[in-house]
Scaffold this active site. Sequence first.
Site, PDB file in Angstrom:
ATOM      1  N   MET A  77      80.120  32.565 120.673  1.00 47.66           N
ATOM      2  CA  MET A  77      79.882  33.900 121.246  1.00 47.66           C
ATOM      3  C   MET A  77      79.801  34.941 120.122  1.00 47.66           C
ATOM      4  O   MET A  77      80.764  35.655 119.843  1.00 47.66           O
ATOM      5  CB  MET A  77      80.989  34.241 122.244  1.00 47.66           C
ATOM      6  CG  MET A  77      81.152  33.196 123.344  1.00 47.66           C
ATOM      7  SD  MET A  77      82.415  33.629 124.577  1.00 47.66           S
ATOM      8  CE  MET A  77      83.898  33.522 123.565  1.00 47.66           C
ATOM      9  N   ASP A  78      78.645  35.028 119.514  1.00 50.45           N
ATOM     10  CA  ASP A  78      78.473  35.837 118.317  1.00 50.45           C
ATOM     11  C   ASP A  78      77.726  37.137 118.636  1.00 50.45           C
ATOM     12  O   ASP A  78      76.741  37.125 119.372  1.00 50.45           O
ATOM     13  CB  ASP A  78      77.688  35.035 117.272  1.00 50.45           C
ATOM     14  CG  ASP A  78      77.702  35.690 115.908  1.00 50.45           C
ATOM     15  OD1 ASP A  78      78.580  36.530 115.658  1.00 50.45           O
ATOM     16  OD2 ASP A  78      76.823  35.360 115.091  1.00 50.45           O
ATOM     17  N   GLY A  79      78.199  38.244 118.071  1.00 48.18           N
ATOM     18  CA  GLY A  79      77.448  39.487 118.164  1.00 48.18           C
ATOM     19  C   GLY A  79      78.122  40.636 118.888  1.00 48.18           C
ATOM     20  O   GLY A  79      77.505  41.678 119.096  1.00 48.18           O
TER      21      GLY A  79
END
Length: 321
Positions: A77-79
């Site tokens: 879960m990047d960003g």
Amino acid sequence: MNSTKNNINSRRESLGFFFFFFFLFAQLFSDRRYKAPLLQGGIVTSNLLGSASRLLRKCLFSILSFGPMPTHIAFIMDGNRRYAKKRSIKQGVGHRDGFTTLTSNLKYCYEMGVKYVTVYAFSIDNFKRDSSEVRFLMDLMKEKIDELLKQDSVINRYGARVNFWGNLDLLSEPVRSAAKELMASTASNKGPVLSVCVAYTSADEIMHAVQEVCRERRERLQREHGRVNGMGNETDSDVSVADLEQHFYTAGCPDPDIVIRTSGETRLSNFLLWQSTNSHLQNPVRLWPEFSLRHLIWAILEYQRVYSYLEDTRNLSKKNE
């Protein structure tokens, strides 16, 4: 193989038309300006829209299931921080929106029959961030775990079982206690499985497995021979792949079919390195809080497109074991 690919491509083309009308409807009724004139009762309107949305998702997922469906999807879960910076909002809002995205995608995965979902929530390396951010993330994690304990949470609605994988001793005591409580309260659930990697890296998982194997060997030698110095003969010292895998945090869980890292990054960042050998790796450019139903469906369509190749690779790996 060519016949399989042609069938999948044909289904994708047919799905495109349904896809278009579904999201046109979803976009129309998700816009607040259209909600007020429909019915005077806001609750009635919301219920009708919710029922219509569920029905359309059910139809969409039924069509999607004509192709091979993943059993296990893993998300990096990047960003969240970039999402907040992009919108000039507080960093904490980005993390909260990220949790909302998680619950939505959990619901979609469970509705379409994906049995296992794994998320990379917090790396051991994240402890190197600013102390105030780490403290905020620990508090937020405790808050969201408490929400999942509630009767009306997505976990309880679908009878899901929750795992927390990682070195939980590194977590603050309130977070660790809440995580253990959630695992205990869902341990007997027979529904889908959510595994949260927190205070986790793949390197730490492998090291932990080696340490557990060695500890068991020492204890066995002490019981059988009354000694603990050395590992005994060559047979005692052999450590097999099966030995390690039995002591991974992921023991009992199938390897992920798809690993999705949002924000366009192509790195795995020490996430399920052992388990993702034959996974389909995807890196959509959307930031995690922006990852929606259409992005999830597209990820599954991409998986179906290369399914034959993935199966050939997996079968080859099994022959070489």
